[in-house]
Write an enzyme that holds these catalytic residues in place. Structure first.
Site, PDB file in Angstrom:
ATOM      1  N   SER A  75       0.835  -1.269   0.015  1.00 29.09           N
ATOM      2  CA  SER A  75       0.020   0.022  -0.084  1.00 29.09           C
ATOM      3  C   SER A  75       0.981   1.188   0.033  1.00 29.09           C
ATOM      4  CB  SER A  75      -0.683   0.039   1.069  1.00 29.09           C
ATOM      5  OG  SER A  75      -0.158   0.045   2.199  1.00 29.09           O
ATOM      6  N   ASP A  76       0.345   2.393  -0.298  1.00 30.14           N
ATOM      7  CA  ASP A  76       0.923   3.737  -0.245  1.00 30.14           C
ATOM      8  C   ASP A  76       0.037   4.825  -0.052  1.00 30.14           C
ATOM      9  OD1 ASP A  76       3.557   4.970  -1.029  1.00 30.14           O
ATOM     10  OD2 ASP A  76       2.052   6.201  -1.692  1.00 30.14           O
ATOM     11  N   THR A  77       0.340   5.624   0.776  1.00 31.75           N
ATOM     12  CA  THR A  77      -0.608   6.802   1.136  1.00 31.75           C
ATOM     13  C   THR A  77       0.023   8.142   0.924  1.00 31.75           C
ATOM     14  OG1 THR A  77      -1.320   5.540   3.148  1.00 31.75           O
ATOM     15  CG2 THR A  77      -1.618   8.024   3.079  1.00 31.75           C
TER      16      THR A  77
END
Length: 192
Positions: A75-77
């Protein structure tokens, strides 16, 4: 409940984030953590969720040889403010600049998640709107000094002091702002 659904998978969470790891524990998912170093560089023409989708996928590509029963989660934010992506701050000055820019404004927190096996990949994202009150320089400096938010996109953790005193409004998933759209993740895992 979800563990039964995932019983045929060896779930791998490719994240060093203690918050993401805690979410997996709280969802009662049996998982292991495996980390691979990835240079988080994306094409400059990408915007908003295109960036996080790309980076979640890029992180998944670092794992070349998955076993047949492996389920890889990456994931990435980012924080998206005025058509600019704010990642993690480089240092104190960068953190101060980011928080000053967020002060008194609405921004978006965007998280993308990739679920990948040898036979399929699903990438999804969630967007939460967050509005900060006008923050004083003293408040920003106090937060940076005491909470050292250098591992957080946009230089802040909503679950920390700055969130308690500074956030006026949130529209969407709170957990997405912490770092993982837990409800969407649960829904996607239950579809497997």
């Amino acid at each position: 409940m979800i563990q039964q659904k995932l019983s045929k998978y060896n779930v791998i969470l490719a994240s060093g984030s203690p918050r993401r790891q805690q979410f997996f524990k709280d969802l009662e998912i049996d998982f292991s953590v495996k980390l691979k170093s990835v240079e988080e560089i994306y094409p400059k023409e990408l915007v908003a969720e295109e960036i996080t989708d790309y980076l979640a996928d890029l992180k998944s590509k670092a794992f070349h040889n998955l076993n047949n029963n492996d389920l890889l989660v990456t994931s990435d934010t980012i924080v998206w403010l005025e058509n600019t992506a704010l990642g993690k701050p480089k240092d104190k000055d960068d953190a101060f600049k980011m928080l000053s820019n967020l002060s008194g404004k609405e921004h978006k927190v965007i998280t993308s998640v990739s679920l990948k096996t040898n036979s399929f990949q699903k990438i999804f994202n969630d967007i939460t709107k967050v509005t900060f009150k006008n923050l004083t320089s003293d408040e920003i400096n106090y937060y940076i000094k005491n909470y050292k938010p250098f591992d957080k996109a946009g230089s802040y953790g909503i679950q920390e002091w700055i969130g308690f005193i500074g956030i006026e409004k949130i529209e969407g998933s709170y957990f997405n702002v912490v770092g993982l759209p837990v409800q969407k993740l649960y829904s996607e895992l239950m579809k497997l």
